[in-house]
Design a protein around this motif. Sequence first.
Motif, short mmCIF file in Angstrom:
data_model
loop_
_atom_site.label_atom_id
_atom_site.label_comp_id
_atom_site.label_asym_id
_atom_site.label_seq_id
_atom_site.Cartn_x
_atom_site.Cartn_y
_atom_site.Cartn_z
N ASP A 129 43.65 47.87 50.28
CA ASP A 129 44.18 48.17 48.95
C ASP A 129 43.01 47.88 47.99
O ASP A 129 42.03 47.23 48.37
N ASP A 164 43.25 47.32 43.94
CA ASP A 164 43.55 46.37 42.86
C ASP A 164 44.11 45.06 43.43
O ASP A 164 45.13 45.07 44.10
N GLU A 199 46.38 43.69 51.72
CA GLU A 199 47.23 43.97 50.55
C GLU A 199 47.54 42.70 49.76
O GLU A 199 47.64 41.62 50.34
N ASP A 200 47.71 42.85 48.45
CA ASP A 200 48.06 41.69 47.62
C ASP A 200 49.44 41.83 46.99
O ASP A 200 49.83 40.96 46.21
MG MG Z 1 46.99 45.64 44.94
#
Ligand code: MG
Length: 213
Positions: A7, A9, A167-168
């Motif tokens: 991902d 951002d 992923e965050d």
């Molecule tokens: Mg993200």
Amino acid sequence: MKAFIFDLDGVIVDTAKYHFIAWKRIGEKVGFQLSHEQNESLKGVSRVESLERILGWAEVEISSTEKEALLIEKNEDYLQQIDAMGREEILPGVIELLQFAQENNIPVALGSASKNATRILEKLNITSYFNAIVDGNHVTISKPDPEVFLKGAALLNQAPKDCIVFEDAAAGIAAAKAAGMTTIGMGGADEVKTADHCFDTMALIKPEFIRSL
Ligand code: MG
Ligand code: BG6
């Protein structure tokens, strides 16, 4: 070795703070104060859907022409901020992991909801690390739908089960799980605790760990 799908951002660079500033200004235009918690829940969510959620929280109804104008204004504000961003804003351990992938012939894709992804990768001077880029311009359904990651896997010629997604955001972890991929939750927030593995930063991910997957 499996393939990597990153991902953008919040995983490669912390742009959430810029999205927050820009959305906060849009919120104020419709008489609404966007909170940090609300901004957290917008992570991984597309631009259009983010605006819809903000208008919903604000209990404001506007025409589609007005929505279109706010979306343009938000993005212009956001782009002005990210254009001032430099390589020093790349999160710890990211370059090392990209280099590790390159040295070990691990294919790498980007799987982002952002329509500004290529501009940000260029700005950070890391485009060449990616064998494939799937972003908000290439998908019809946003995360938590698995489309973005399945397209990434297809472009890399990899089976979904052989892909590791970094992923965050909760929406992103859900998307990767729905795609049948291994999930690595980044950043330590509670909402990524459902991932298969979690790390506060990429600097903590060692080659031995990658090899064990
Ligand atoms: Mg993200
Ligand atoms: C995601 C971000 O990566 O991209 C969201 O987490 C953002 O906050 C979404 O809304 C869309 O980004 P953009 O750059 O197309 O407005």
